[in-house]
Scaffold this motif. Structure first.
Motif, PDB file in Angstrom:
ATOM      1  N   LYS A   1       9.471   3.511   3.592  1.00 31.35           N
ATOM      2  CA  LYS A   1       8.863   4.463   2.650  1.00 31.35           C
ATOM      3  C   LYS A   1       9.713   5.739   2.563  1.00 31.35           C
ATOM      4  N   GLN A   2      10.106   6.248   3.733  1.00 30.55           N
ATOM      5  CA  GLN A   2      10.894   7.487   3.750  1.00 30.55           C
ATOM      6  C   GLN A   2      12.267   7.292   3.117  1.00 30.55           C
ATOM      7  N   VAL A   3      12.890   6.131   3.400  1.00 24.67           N
ATOM      8  CA  VAL A   3      14.215   5.845   2.824  1.00 24.67           C
ATOM      9  C   VAL A   3      14.129   5.797   1.297  1.00 24.67           C
ATOM     10  N   LEU A   4      13.051   5.206   0.794  1.00 22.38           N
ATOM     11  CA  LEU A   4      12.886   5.085  -0.657  1.00 22.38           C
ATOM     12  C   LEU A   4      12.521   6.428  -1.288  1.00 22.38           C
ATOM     13  N   GLU A   5      11.596   7.145  -0.649  1.00 19.67           N
ATOM     14  CA  GLU A   5      11.133   8.411  -1.236  1.00 19.67           C
ATOM     15  C   GLU A   5      12.222   9.476  -1.240  1.00 19.67           C
ATOM     16  N   SER A   6      13.041   9.490  -0.178  1.00 15.58           N
ATOM     17  CA  SER A   6      14.077  10.527  -0.064  1.00 15.58           C
ATOM     18  C   SER A   6      15.325  10.180  -0.869  1.00 15.58           C
ATOM     19  N   GLY A   7      15.475   8.904  -1.228  1.00 20.13           N
ATOM     20  CA  GLY A   7      16.709   8.484  -1.900  1.00 20.13           C
ATOM     21  C   GLY A   7      17.903   8.443  -0.947  1.00 20.13           C
ATOM     22  N   GLU A   8      17.597   8.526   0.340  1.00 22.66           N
ATOM     23  CA  GLU A   8      18.630   8.538   1.397  1.00 22.66           C
ATOM     24  C   GLU A   8      19.598   7.353   1.299  1.00 22.66           C
ATOM     25  N   TRP A   9      19.082   6.212   0.818  1.00 19.80           N
ATOM     26  CA  TRP A   9      19.917   5.005   0.719  1.00 19.80           C
ATOM     27  C   TRP A   9      21.088   5.169  -0.228  1.00 19.80           C
ATOM     28  N   GLN A  10      21.034   6.191  -1.100  1.00 18.00           N
ATOM     29  CA  GLN A  10      22.125   6.354  -2.072  1.00 18.00           C
ATOM     30  C   GLN A  10      23.365   6.991  -1.461  1.00 18.00           C
ATOM     31  N   ARG A  11      23.260   7.445  -0.206  1.00 19.70           N
ATOM     32  CA  ARG A  11      24.423   8.081   0.427  1.00 19.70           C
ATOM     33  C   ARG A  11      25.580   7.090   0.536  1.00 19.70           C
TER      34      ARG A  11
ATOM     35  N   GLU B   1       0.815  -1.214   0.000  1.00 21.87           N
ATOM     36  CA  GLU B   1       0.000   0.000   0.000  1.00 21.87           C
ATOM     37  C   GLU B   1       0.852   1.268   0.000  1.00 21.87           C
ATOM     38  N   ARG B   2       1.916   1.253   0.783  1.00 23.06           N
ATOM     39  CA  ARG B   2       2.628   2.515   1.075  1.00 23.06           C
ATOM     40  C   ARG B   2       3.938   2.693   0.323  1.00 23.06           C
ATOM     41  N   CYS B   3       4.509   1.623  -0.196  1.00 23.08           N
ATOM     42  CA  CYS B   3       5.798   1.730  -0.889  1.00 23.08           C
ATOM     43  C   CYS B   3       5.682   1.359  -2.364  1.00 23.08           C
ATOM     44  N   ALA B   4       4.465   1.403  -2.891  1.00 21.89           N
ATOM     45  CA  ALA B   4       4.258   1.032  -4.300  1.00 21.89           C
ATOM     46  C   ALA B   4       5.042   1.977  -5.206  1.00 21.89           C
ATOM     47  N   GLY B   5       5.496   1.452  -6.325  1.00 23.85           N
ATOM     48  CA  GLY B   5       6.197   2.296  -7.297  1.00 23.85           C
ATOM     49  C   GLY B   5       7.681   2.460  -7.024  1.00 23.85           C
ATOM     50  N   HIS B   6       8.196   1.768  -6.014  1.00 20.46           N
ATOM     51  CA  HIS B   6       9.618   1.894  -5.696  1.00 20.46           C
ATOM     52  C   HIS B   6      10.421   0.646  -6.074  1.00 20.46           C
ATOM     53  N   GLY B   7       9.851  -0.214  -6.882  1.00 20.65           N
ATOM     54  CA  GLY B   7      10.631  -1.337  -7.425  1.00 20.65           C
ATOM     55  C   GLY B   7      10.797  -2.518  -6.490  1.00 20.65           C
ATOM     56  N   LEU B   8       9.971  -2.559  -5.433  1.00 16.76           N
ATOM     57  CA  LEU B   8      10.088  -3.697  -4.513  1.00 16.76           C
ATOM     58  C   LEU B   8       9.253  -4.876  -5.012  1.00 16.76           C
ATOM     59  N   GLY B   9       9.809  -6.077  -4.882  1.00 17.70           N
ATOM     60  CA  GLY B   9       9.062  -7.297  -5.190  1.00 17.70           C
ATOM     61  C   GLY B   9       8.971  -8.151  -3.939  1.00 17.70           C
ATOM     62  N   LEU B  10       8.158  -9.171  -3.984  1.00 18.86           N
ATOM     63  CA  LEU B  10       7.963 -10.047  -2.829  1.00 18.86           C
ATOM     64  C   LEU B  10       8.542 -11.426  -3.154  1.00 18.86           C
ATOM     65  N   ALA B  11       9.523 -11.868  -2.345  1.00 18.48           N
ATOM     66  CA  ALA B  11      10.126 -13.190  -2.593  1.00 18.48           C
ATOM     67  C   ALA B  11       9.481 -14.266  -1.727  1.00 18.48           C
ATOM     68  N   THR B  12       8.681 -13.837  -0.750  1.00 15.17           N
ATOM     69  CA  THR B  12       8.076 -14.773   0.207  1.00 15.17           C
ATOM     70  C   THR B  12       6.680 -15.177  -0.269  1.00 15.17           C
ATOM     71  N   PRO B  13       6.341 -16.464  -0.158  1.00 15.29           N
ATOM     72  CA  PRO B  13       5.004 -16.881  -0.602  1.00 15.29           C
ATOM     73  C   PRO B  13       3.883 -16.187   0.188  1.00 15.29           C
ATOM     74  N   ARG B  14       2.796 -15.893  -0.522  1.00 14.77           N
ATOM     75  CA  ARG B  14       1.625 -15.312   0.147  1.00 14.77           C
ATOM     76  C   ARG B  14       0.808 -16.372   0.884  1.00 14.77           C
ATOM     77  N   ALA B  15       0.809 -17.578   0.381  1.00 13.80           N
ATOM     78  CA  ALA B  15       0.002 -18.642   1.002  1.00 13.80           C
ATOM     79  C   ALA B  15       0.546 -18.938   2.399  1.00 13.80           C
ATOM     80  N   HIS B  16      -0.328 -18.907   3.388  1.00 17.10           N
ATOM     81  CA  HIS B  16       0.109 -19.115   4.769  1.00 17.10           C
ATOM     82  C   HIS B  16       0.848 -20.437   4.953  1.00 17.10           C
ATOM     83  N   ALA B  17       0.343 -21.486   4.324  1.00 18.26           N
ATOM     84  CA  ALA B  17       0.943 -22.816   4.512  1.00 18.26           C
ATOM     85  C   ALA B  17       2.360 -22.885   3.955  1.00 18.26           C
TER      86      ALA B  17
END
Ligand SMILES: *Cc1c(COP(=O)(O)O)cnc(C)c1O
Length: 424
Positions: free
Chosen positions: A404-414, A324-340
């Motif tokens: 969200k803030q780290v991605l939006e600000s680009g702070e990680w590029q430091r 919901e909150r970090c959409a559009g920042h290139g993140l994918g999900l490697a973990t299965p959604r199915a609980h089992a």
């Protein structure tokens, strides 16, 4: 949309919330790395201090009898047994996961060599934790066997009449994907192979039923979800129907039937005790015992079933908030959604900057970790472990807010977030 207030309400309603007070967690830290090194139980410092000052310092060598030192591996092992569907006196806490894997894999291969000598293969998963693969590779070299590595979808086809042992890790360290223990154990047995499970990311994280699955051998880790402290003793389980059949290769005196008779020949102790090798790390065992006492407290609040319910709620919430909150920042999900199919962690992928994003989060007090991709199918991973004993729902919100803030600000590029450390 999920709101912060909703997360705060979930904490208020959480029946396990009080367990957090049994840990010492640095303020300002949201600790999402309990899958790598669990946090310190509040009782551990004084217990370790007593073991050192009172037991060792005062009672000295009498402590082996007087203070229960000699039986510590079994005493702690019995507490672990309750979390993994094993019986009393079926588990010992000892050595490291790597060493215990060497022991059980050797015993399984000895058994296969007698019962079905034509079987010359160990099958495992290509993305199994490396140390497991290294140990298997070394044993294959030593014995002229073959290690066959497959993708999960190739497992059924790999279970041929040549396979002596199927060796798998229940919850994958990179993806958080969880295998169906009962089904795969049954498939291994149907193919005539023995089943060895590594529970490093399962014990204390998800319900496990080794007896119900009729597994043959299992090992697991003491310093991850069991909160035993850095380098805590690991554990080993052998199905009681096999335990007396074979020696394990590290036949030291602590696995002898009567170590204090000092006989020149080896007589293995009955049952799981023969899986001990030499003198045990008592101070570390005392710390691990404190980690397990927290699970005893959790028992009164619903035990592993309640912990699993909360763990899934935490990981579901994290996935939903990231999407919901970090959409559009290139993140994918490697973990299965199915609980089992999900353990107690969530792994995100990103083509670029995964390491630096994790470093930027750590600088903000949100501690997860990074695992490098393999340049092929498996991408770089941002890994977040959710230990239901002490992580709260509001913390999940705050962690995603920081992300969200780290991605939006680009702070990680430091530059400071892009320098590699020795331990990631
Ligand atoms: C953490 C982990 C280990 C660690 O082994 P050590 O001997 O404690 O270093 C082994 N296997 C798996 C699957 C793990 O996740």
């Amino acid at each position: 949309m999920t709101t912060l207030q909703h997360c705060i309400d979930l904490d208020t309603q959480d029946p396990l919330r009080s367990l957090r007070t049994l840990f010492s967690i640095p303020s300002g830290t949201i600790y999402l790395d309990g899958n790598s090194l669990g946090v310190m139980p509040a009782a551990t410092p004084s217990r370790v201090a007593d073991t050192v000052a009172r037991d060792w310092g005062t009672d000295l060598i009498q402590s082996w009898n007087k203070n229960g030192w000699f039986a510590m591996p079994q005493h702690v092992g019995n507490k672990i047994a309750r979390l993994i569907g094993a019986g009393d006196n079926e588990v010992v806490a000892t050595d490291s996961t790597s060493i215990n894997l060497y022991k059980v894999l050797s015993a399984a291969l000895n058994m296969a060599a007698v019962d079905s000598p034509q079987r010359k293969r160990i099958v495992s998963e290509r993305i199994n934790f490396p140390t497991d693969l290294y140990i298997a590779e070394a044993l294959c070299k030593e014995r002229g066997l073959e290690l066959v590595l497959v993708e999960p979808e190739g497992m059924a086809a790999a279970l041929t009449a040549e396979v002596a042992v199927l060796m798998l890790t229940h919850v994958n360290y990179r993806t958080g994907a969880m295998h169906d223990m009962a089904a795969l154990t049954a498939a291994a047995h149907a193919a005539g192979a023995l089943m060895v499970w590594d529970l490093a990311h399962s014990a204390g994280a998800v319900p496990v039923d080794l007896s119900g699955a009729c597994a043959d051998y299992a090992v697991g880790c003491g310093y991850k979800y069991l909160n035993g402290g850095p380098g805590a003793p690991a554990f080993v389980w052998v199905n009681p129907k096999h335990a007396n059949r074979f020696w394990q290769p590290l036949a030291g005196w602590w696995g002898h039937a009567a170590p204090f008779t000092f006989t020149p020949d080896y007589q293995p102790a009955p049952g799981i005790t023969r899986y001990q090798c030499g003198t045990q790390p008592i101070i570390s065992l005392a710390a691990l015992d404190c980690g397990l006492d927290v699970f005893a407290a959790a028992e009164a609040l619903g035990g592993m079933a309640a912990l699993r319910t909360k763990s899934l709620a935490l990981t579901d919430l994290f996935i939903a908030l990231v999407e919901e909150r970090c959409a559009g920042h290139g993140l994918g999900l490697a973990t299965p959604r199915a609980h089992a199919e999900r353990g107690s962690q969530v792994c995100l992928t990103r083509d670029e900057g995964a390491y630096a994003i994790v470093q930027a989060l750590i600088a903000r007090g949100v501690v997860g970790d990074y695992r490098a991709g393999d340049g092929g199918n498996h991408k770089d991973i941002l890994r977040f472990g959710f230990t239901p004993l002490y992580i709260g729902f509001e913390e999940v919100w705050q962690a995603v807010e920081h992300l969200k803030q780290v991605l939006e600000s680009g702070e990680w590029q430091r530059p400071e977030f892009n320098r590699q450390h020795a331990v990631t």
